[in-house]
Write a protein that holds these residues in place. Structure first.
Motif, PDB file in Angstrom:
ATOM      1  N   MET A 140       0.752  -1.244  -0.024  1.00 61.35           N
ATOM      2  CA  MET A 140      -0.070  -0.062  -0.186  1.00 61.35           C
ATOM      3  C   MET A 140       0.724   1.480  -0.031  1.00 61.35           C
ATOM      4  N   SER A 141       1.940   1.129   0.751  1.00 61.50           N
ATOM      5  CA  SER A 141       2.924   2.156   0.691  1.00 61.50           C
ATOM      6  C   SER A 141       3.522   2.651  -0.468  1.00 61.50           C
ATOM      7  N   ALA A 144       0.947   4.393  -2.917  1.00 68.52           N
ATOM      8  CA  ALA A 144       0.751   5.624  -2.326  1.00 68.52           C
ATOM      9  C   ALA A 144       1.829   6.573  -2.857  1.00 68.52           C
ATOM     10  N   LEU A 158      -3.840   5.083   2.624  1.00 70.86           N
ATOM     11  CA  LEU A 158      -2.725   4.440   3.337  1.00 70.86           C
ATOM     12  C   LEU A 158      -3.379   4.775   4.736  1.00 70.86           C
ATOM     13  N   HIS A 162      -3.443   1.402   7.651  1.00 69.02           N
ATOM     14  CA  HIS A 162      -3.023   1.407   8.978  1.00 69.02           C
ATOM     15  C   HIS A 162      -4.136   1.146   9.888  1.00 69.02           C
TER      16      HIS A 162
END
Length: 275
Positions: A140-141, A144, A158, A162
């Motif tokens: 996901m990071s 992003a 993001l 989390h």
């Protein structure tokens, strides 16, 4: 389904035009960039989403668009409990339609990149249960990071990642950053709901309640979700009577009988608590 609409589906989404037979089916609507579906339903949102599991959306997104134009960006606006709506809710839904059409007309230049990115995001979410927490967050990071610095949509995704991993402190920071930018209205509202829920888990109850109260009455398909999370925050904040009253008031709009009585009783409880 109205006969005219059924006829349109039968004639337009047909073999040789929309798709070609084969294993798998070959999509032919390769130039279709976006699809906006607008519909009304007699049932409340919770029957459609929780009991029926959104059959209209699943069929249209997966069986129709997914088979004939998998590259197209799909968006659906649904007005639930349409047979018994206040004029304000209808007006708000019309405004949502206008915003969606404006986005559709104004974002064709970015559709290819955005659609590809959003599909990549959805693919990672689809594998959430199969990935380790670190692998999920890493993917996901990375997605992003391909967006412009400070992009609100990237920050929202993001933050959600989390949140899904129970990393509430980091999620709250990212939700706030996302909300400080310009998010599409439906995403903005999701971000507010999710931030408020995260704050409830962190014990920031008054802020959670305040965020959700500010969303009450905006009138779209997330109204009941706003009230549900507001009730949870009110209970944790030691205000169970107000939570019960707001839940009853929301339920009353879906009752075929006794709507006025339940609404009156709910308002009476709220008035007593405010006094």
């Amino acid at each position: 389904m109205p006969a005219v609409l059924k006829g349109w589906f039968d004639r337009v989404w047909s073999p040789g035009f929309a798709f070609a037979h084969g294993t798998p089916i070959k999509p032919l609507l390769t130039n279709l960039k976006s699809c906006l579906v607008i519909t009304t339903l007699g049932s409340p949102w919770w029957i459609d989403a929780l009991i029926m599991r959104s059959p209209n959306r699943r069929i249209l997104k997966t069986a129709l668009i997914g088979a004939c134009a998998p590259q197209a960006r799909f968006e659906m606006l649904s007005l639930h409990a349409a047979e018994n709506l206040a004029a304000a809710k209808v007006t708000a839904f019309e405004a949502n339609i206008a915003r969606a059409v404006a986005r559709l007309c104004g974002t064709h230049r970015m559709n290819d990149d955005n659609t590809s990115w959003q599909r990549s995001i959805e693919a990672v979410w689809d594998r959430f249960d199969k990935l380790s927490p670190d692998a999920f967050l890493s993917e996901m990071s990375a997605l992003a990071a391909v967006r412009p610095a400070g992009d609100p949509l990237a920050l929202f995704e993001l933050a959600s990642a989390h949140d899904a991993l129970d990393r509430e402190h980091e999620a709250a920071i990212l939700y706030r950053r996302a909300l400080s930018g310009e998010l599409p209205e439906n995403v903005r509202r999701q971000a507010v709901i999710q931030l408020a829920s995260t704050l409830r888990n962190l014990g920031e109850l008054e802020e959670s309640v305040g965020l959700l109260k500010a969303e009450v009455g905006r009138s779209d398909e997330l109204d009941d979700a706003v009230l549900a999370f507001l009730c949870l925050s009110l209970i944790d904040a030691g205000r169970p009577r107000e939570a019960a009253a707001r839940a009853l008031a929301a339920l009353a709009t879906h009752l075929p009988r006794y709507r006025k009585s339940v609404t009156t009783y709910a308002n009476a409880i709220l008035s007593d608590d405010l006094d």
